[in-house]
Design a protein around this motif. Sequence first.
Motif, mmCIF file in Angstrom:
data_model
loop_
_atom_site.group_PDB
_atom_site.id
_atom_site.type_symbol
_atom_site.label_atom_id
_atom_site.label_comp_id
_atom_site.label_asym_id
_atom_site.label_seq_id
_atom_site.Cartn_x
_atom_site.Cartn_y
_atom_site.Cartn_z
ATOM 1 N N VAL A 165 4.475 -2.295 -6.833
ATOM 2 C CA VAL A 165 5.174 -1.833 -8.041
ATOM 3 C C VAL A 165 4.373 -0.672 -8.617
ATOM 4 C CG1 VAL A 165 6.130 -4.097 -8.530
ATOM 5 C CG2 VAL A 165 3.948 -3.465 -9.541
ATOM 6 N N TRP A 166 5.053 0.131 -9.450
ATOM 7 C CA TRP A 166 4.350 1.263 -10.041
ATOM 8 C C TRP A 166 3.439 0.798 -11.174
ATOM 9 C CZ3 TRP A 166 4.479 3.934 -14.820
ATOM 10 C CH2 TRP A 166 3.800 5.153 -14.806
ATOM 11 N N LYS A 167 3.947 -0.156 -11.995
ATOM 12 C CA LYS A 167 3.178 -0.658 -13.120
ATOM 13 C C LYS A 167 3.631 -2.078 -13.420
ATOM 14 C CE LYS A 167 1.692 0.727 -17.780
ATOM 15 N NZ LYS A 167 1.952 1.646 -18.921
ATOM 16 N N VAL A 211 0.564 -5.537 -5.595
ATOM 17 C CA VAL A 211 -0.264 -4.404 -6.003
ATOM 18 C C VAL A 211 0.468 -3.596 -7.066
ATOM 19 C CG1 VAL A 211 -1.467 -4.236 -3.794
ATOM 20 C CG2 VAL A 211 0.613 -2.909 -4.161
ATOM 21 N N SER A 212 -0.279 -3.105 -8.044
ATOM 22 C CA SER A 212 0.230 -2.194 -9.065
ATOM 23 C C SER A 212 -0.459 -0.860 -8.838
ATOM 24 C CB SER A 212 -0.062 -2.718 -10.471
ATOM 25 O OG SER A 212 0.276 -1.743 -11.447
ATOM 26 N N VAL A 213 0.302 0.127 -8.389
ATOM 27 C CA VAL A 213 -0.269 1.392 -7.935
ATOM 28 C C VAL A 213 -0.936 2.153 -9.077
ATOM 29 C CG1 VAL A 213 0.303 3.646 -6.971
ATOM 30 C CG2 VAL A 213 1.329 1.589 -6.011
ATOM 31 N N SER A 214 -0.254 2.337 -10.200
ATOM 32 C CA SER A 214 -0.797 3.164 -11.277
ATOM 33 C C SER A 214 -1.984 2.510 -11.977
ATOM 34 C CB SER A 214 0.301 3.469 -12.303
ATOM 35 O OG SER A 214 0.698 2.285 -12.967
ATOM 36 N N GLU A 215 -2.057 1.175 -11.920
ATOM 37 C CA GLU A 215 -3.145 0.465 -12.591
ATOM 38 C C GLU A 215 -4.273 0.078 -11.642
ATOM 39 O OE1 GLU A 215 -0.451 -1.816 -15.966
ATOM 40 O OE2 GLU A 215 -0.319 -2.402 -13.851
ATOM 41 N N GLY A 216 -4.092 0.369 -10.334
ATOM 42 C CA GLY A 216 -5.130 0.082 -9.355
ATOM 43 C C GLY A 216 -5.413 -1.390 -9.192
#
Length: 552
Positions: free
Chosen positions: A106-108, A135-140
């Motif tokens: 997901v993005w966030k 996994v949350s891409v923007s939040e690492g």
Amino acid sequence: MREDHSTLVGLGLSPEELEALGLGKPATAEPSGLMDAYLRRSNKKEDLATLRGHLRDVARWAQANGLQIRHVWFEQLSASKSHVRRREFEKATQAVMDGRSKTLGVWKTDRFDRRGMGAVGRMLDEFDRRQSRLVSVSEGLDSSQGGRMVFAILSERAREEARDIAKRVKIGHDSHKAEGRRGTGRPPFGLYSAPGSGKVEPHPDEYGTARRLADLLLDKKTTKDAAHQLNEEGHRTRSGATWSPTAVSKLAQSPLFAGMVPIRRRKTDEHGNPLDVWEGYGEPLRNEEGEAIRCGTGVVTPGEWFKIKALIAERTDERWAKGKPEAKYLGTGSYRCGRLRDKRGTGELESCGGSMSHRGGRYRCEVRQTRGKSICEGVVTLADRIDHAVGQAWVHHITALEPGDPVVVEIARRWLAFADPETQAMKDEAQKALEAALRRVKKLEDDFYVYGKMDEERFEELSEGQRAVIESTTATLEVLDAEADLSPLAQIDTLREAWEAADMADKRMLLKCALGKKGITVKPAARQGDHTPILERLEFGWLSKKDTTTEK
């Protein structure tokens, strides 16, 4: 071609960019090398460019980590509506549960789930069992790399934000209604509302038909007569369908039909949580002085609306006062009209399929009765003649079945529910009690393990009480199941004897027990005085083995 090709094209990505992002062709890696991506936006007004940016970030992260995106799931749902079922979200998580991929990206976090740490925690537990991850891409964040606690905190924050949004939206809607704005949704037939105005006015194309409907009711026509008249005159609903008494009644009794703001309430579950189901529209919203709040010009005046509502209510009360008549006819609820009719003006013929009701010793097509002959010419047949033939057919059909046939067992099960409603009601109540106790146990576990709202001693005390309830209720269900022995009823001779000894009400139930969803189709006679045997005009939709497996 990829399964999600239409979604990707709808987001506005060119073939060249899809290729660059690794989304130009189906993924071919093993599940450990695959990722499903989930995107969500809350409002149609949100720029698609933003969504494309989210997808680019997710795709680049996947490429950097040596993963291929198997499927991109996208849906549009309000962030404040936590009760709404999110089907694309369910498909995305289910893909991971089924092992089709090992990563859900997901993005966030707040674009993923706003139900809080309880829901996210349980889902991550299931992912862990399958050696999968979120996994949350923007939040690492990566749930397999110690990110679970952060996910829990962010999901709780997202849930609080959703509640704040819902509260602000509700206050806004209530304020608008108090100031004479109609609320959300499309206005009823005959009315138009300019975007953003909150006001209603006559619809240039629909008002004539809507006013005609109102005039018929004010002329003391019944809703059925009004529907017949509108259909005969060629009037259609907004969707192009024919008018029915129900459609006429619902439209005429909506406060918006008179330009008044309607009262509408959201239904809740047993715990008070909101559902995506609404009730109301029956009464107008009033101000402190008791006056109905207006939101524009309706098809009728408020005075005309109250008069129409009173006329409809008066006829309803008269029908209830007559009481329910004793069952005299066999086929009520089972016979279907087999007259061919035009399929919505396309020239293609289809079977009417409308239910048939009895009147004056005859069965008649209910569509013909409620919507008029312009919709279906209908089928009419003598009740005694068809009931006798169907009764004989029922006996022949039952005696032709093999002992132990699953269909016989299913008929017996259905008949037991009809013949012993008290036991059936007890079973239903016990089942509800068991499900409620299981839900309470689940909530206790969440409060103890997830939220930490109670100490271990209190948790054990309450859990023990619920376990006792579950054991007691389960034992009650077992006793009731033992008492509800189907073996005597599942004998063909017993069923035949039950038919011969039954009154008309019981025969009607026995007939329904042996029928599938299609019931019995009655074809029209070739001509008046047609002597064709009635059985040749009947199509029996008997219960099949397939029905016995799909119903359970």
